[in-house]
Scaffold this active site. Structure first.
Site, PDB file in Angstrom:
ATOM      1  CG  ASP A  40      -2.283   0.662   0.897  1.00  0.00           C
ATOM      2  OD1 ASP A  40      -2.255   1.855   0.535  1.00  0.00           O
ATOM      3  OD2 ASP A  40      -3.351   0.036   1.033  1.00  0.00           O
ATOM      4  CG  HIS A  66      -0.786   1.529  -3.364  1.00  0.00           C
ATOM      5  ND1 HIS A  66      -2.057   1.257  -2.894  1.00  0.00           N
ATOM      6  CD2 HIS A  66      -0.381   0.385  -3.998  1.00  0.00           C
ATOM      7  CE1 HIS A  66      -2.393   0.017  -3.223  1.00  0.00           C
ATOM      8  NE2 HIS A  66      -1.385  -0.529  -3.893  1.00  0.00           N
TER       9      HIS A  66
END
Length: 467
Positions: free
Chosen positions: A283, A306
Site C-alpha cells: 500500500d 502505492h
C-alpha cells in the site's frame, strides 16, 4: 627564589584548571539545540511571489514563511543521549523472557513497568533473540525518559484469537514522553494469516480490521530509528495524535500483494520528520491523513507500493484538514502512484500548503496525481456536491518515467476546483522515451521552467504555458 617561583606557578595552575573545566562544561551544556535549516529542505518560501495568489484569507507565501511555529522541529535528542550511558538498564530476560519462540508477553509487561517507573532514565533491553509477543500496550506517562533498545526480533502471534480484545493494534506506545525506540533489531508482524483473510484478497470474505504492527499514540518527543519493521498485519508504523517525532533509518517491507500494509502512517500528528527510510509494501509507502501538519519527509526510497500519499481525506462525508507538508528527496520505483493527493466526494475541509520537490520516478504508473473523486470500493461512488479543497500545491524538480501514457492527472472537483497548483521543472516521459500526457480537470494551474508534459483539459487542447 626558585622555590618561591615554583610555588607561584603551582598556585596559578591550581586556580586556572577549575576555571577551564567550568568554562568547558558550561560551553558543552549551554549550546542551544540545532534548528533544522531552511537549506536542508531546499524549500525557498519566497520563491513563488508572482504566481501564487492570495486564496481565502491567507497568502501562500506568508503561510509557509520561515517561522518558529512552522519549523518547530529541531535536531535534538530531548536530553536522552546525555544520560544514556548512565541509564538504568532493564533486561526483558531478567523478567522471565526466554526468546525461544514461546509467549514472552508477561515478561515484556513486567519489564516495561519497571523501566517506566524508574525515576532516572531507563533502557529497556531486548537482546538478540526471537521473542513472541501477543498484543501489548506500553502505557505512560513514565517517570523519566525511556529507551527501548531492540537488538533481537519481536514477533507477533499468528493466532487471530489473541486479538479479540483489540483487533486494531499489536504493539502500542500510549501517552509516553521522551521515548526512543531503536537498536537495529526487527519487528515482525507475521501478517500472512491476516492478508489471506482480507476481503481485498478474497472478495467473498467480510471486510474486517487488522492490527497495526507498531502504534505511537498521544506521545511526545519520540525518536524511532534504526529498525526493520516487516510483514505487518495491516499498517506497519502509525503515529497517531503525536507531537515532535523523528523517524529515521527505518526499513519497512512486506510483499507487493499484501493488502493495506502502509509503511508509515501519519494521523493527527504535528511536527514530524521522516527521513532516510527504505519502504516497500502493498500500500502507500507513506500516508498522511486528517489532522496532520508540519510534516517533513526527505530521503525516501519507495517501491513496491502505492507511493507517497496525502489522504484519503473526507471519507463518509467527514471533515479533514492536512497542511504544511514538504516532501523533499524521494525515489519511487515501480509504484502504482508517485506523489498523490486523494479525497472522497462529499467530504469537506482542505489539503493545503504542500510541496513535493526533488523526486525521481522510475516506471511509476501515475507519477503525479490529485484525485478529488477517489473511490476505493466495488460500487461506483455517488456524485456529491461537496469536496475537500485542494490548494497551494507545488511540484518542483520532478523527473523520471511512467509505466502508463499519463504522467500527470489533476482530477479536481467542479464545485471546489484545485487552486494554486504549480508545476516547476517537471520532466516525465513514458518508459522507453515516448511522450506522456497530462490530463487536467477543474484546476487553476501555473507552469514555470521546463514542464513536460503540459497540462490539458481532458479531451481538449494543451493549456498555454504561464509567463
Amino acid at each position: 627564589m626558585a622555590l618561591q617561583r615554583r610555588f607561584f606557578q603551582f598556585v596559578i595552575i591550581t586556580l586556572l584548571i577549575p576555571s577551564f573545566i567550568l568554562g568547558y562544561t558550561s560551553a558543552v551544556h549551554e549550546d542551544p539545540p540545532h534548528d533544522y535549516h531552511l537549506e536542508e529542505y531546499g524549500y525557498d518560501f519566497k520563491a513563488y511571489p508572482s504566481y501564487i495568489t492570495t486564496i481565502g484569507d491567507n497568502d501562500f507565501g506568508s503561510s509557509m514563511s520561515h517561522e518558529n511555529g512552522i519549523f518547530g522541529l529541531r535536531k535534538v535528542d530531548y536530553g536522552m543521549d546525555r544520560v544514556l550511558d548512565a541509564s538504568k538498564t532493564v533486561n526483558v530476560d531478567d523478567f522471565g523472557a526466554k526468546g525461544d519462540g514461546r509467549d514472552d508477553t508477561k515478561a515484556f509487561e513486567k519489564a516495561w513497568k519497571a523501566a517506566c517507573s524508574s525515576t532516572s532514565s531507563a533502557v529497556l533491553l531486548v537482546p538478540k533473540k526471537n521473542y513472541l509477543v501477543r498484543p501489548i500496550s506500553f502505557s505512560g506517562p513514565c517517570k523519566s525518559g525511556l529507551t527501548m533498545q531492540i537488538y533481537g526480533t519481536i514477533e507477533a502471534s499468528d493466532d487471530r484469537s489473541d486479538y479479540r480484545k483489540d483487533g486494531r493494534h499489536w504493539l502500542v506506545f500510549d501517552s509516553v514522553q521522551n521515548l526512543r525506540v531503536e537498536g537495529g533489531g526487527t519487528i515482525n508482524g507475521n501478517g500472512k494469516i491476516w492478508w489471506q483473510n482480507s476481503c481485498k484478497t478474497n472478495k467473498a470474505l467480510p471486510c474486517k480490521d487488522a492490527p497495526t504492527a507498531l502504534t505511537f499514540y498521544k506521545s511526545k518527543h519520540v525518536i524511532v530509528k534504526n529498525l526493520k519493521i516487516e510483514n505487518a498485519q495491516q499498517i506497519h508504523v502509525s503515529f497517531d495524535n503525536c507531537v515532535n517525532v523523528q523517524a529515521s533509518n527505518l526499513m519497512v517491507t512486506a510483499p507487493e500483494n499484501s493488502p493495506n500494509t502502509d509503511g508509515i502512517h501519519v494521523t493527527g500528528t504535528q511536527n514530524i520528520h521522516i527521513s532516510s527510510c527504505v519502504i516497500g509494501t502493498g500500500d502507500d509507502c507513506i500516508s498522511i491523513v486528517n489532522g496532520s501538519r508540519k510534516v517533513r519527509v526527505n530521503d525516501i526510497t519507495c517501491g513496491p507500493g502505492h507511493g507517497i500519499s496525502i489522504g484519503s481525506l473526507g471519507y463518509g462525508n467527514s471533515e479533514a484538514h492536512v497542511s504544511d507538508v514538504v516532501v523533499n528527496g524521494a525515489k519511487l520505483c515501480g509504484t502504482t502512484n508517485g506523489v498523490r493527493i486523494k479525497t472522497w466526494q462529499g467530504g469537506s475541509g482542505s489539503a493545503s500548503n504542500i510541496k513535493f520537490q526533488n523526486v525521481e520516478m522510475h516506471n511509476v504508473e501515475n507519477p503525479i496525481i490529485i484525485d478529488q473523486n477517489y473511490c476505493d470500493q466495488d460500487k461506483p461512488c455517488q456524485e456529491q456536491s461537496s469536496a475537500v479543497q485542494v490548494k497551494n500545491v507545488v511540484y518542483q524538480n520532478i523527473k523520471g518515467t511512467c509505466a502508463s501514457n499519463v504522467a500527470i492527472t489533476f482530477d479536481c472537483s467542479k464545485r471546489f476546483p484545485c487552486q494554486g497548483i504549480v508545476l516547476e521543472d517537471v520532466d516525465l516521459e513514458i518508459e522507453g522515451g515516448a511522450a506522456a500526457k497530462a490530463l487536467c480537470n477543474n484546476v487553476e494551474l501555473s507552469e514555470t521552467g521546463v514542464v513536460s508534459p503540459h497540462c490539458q483539459e481532458e479531451g481538449g487542447e494543451e493549456e498555454e504555458e504561464a509567463s
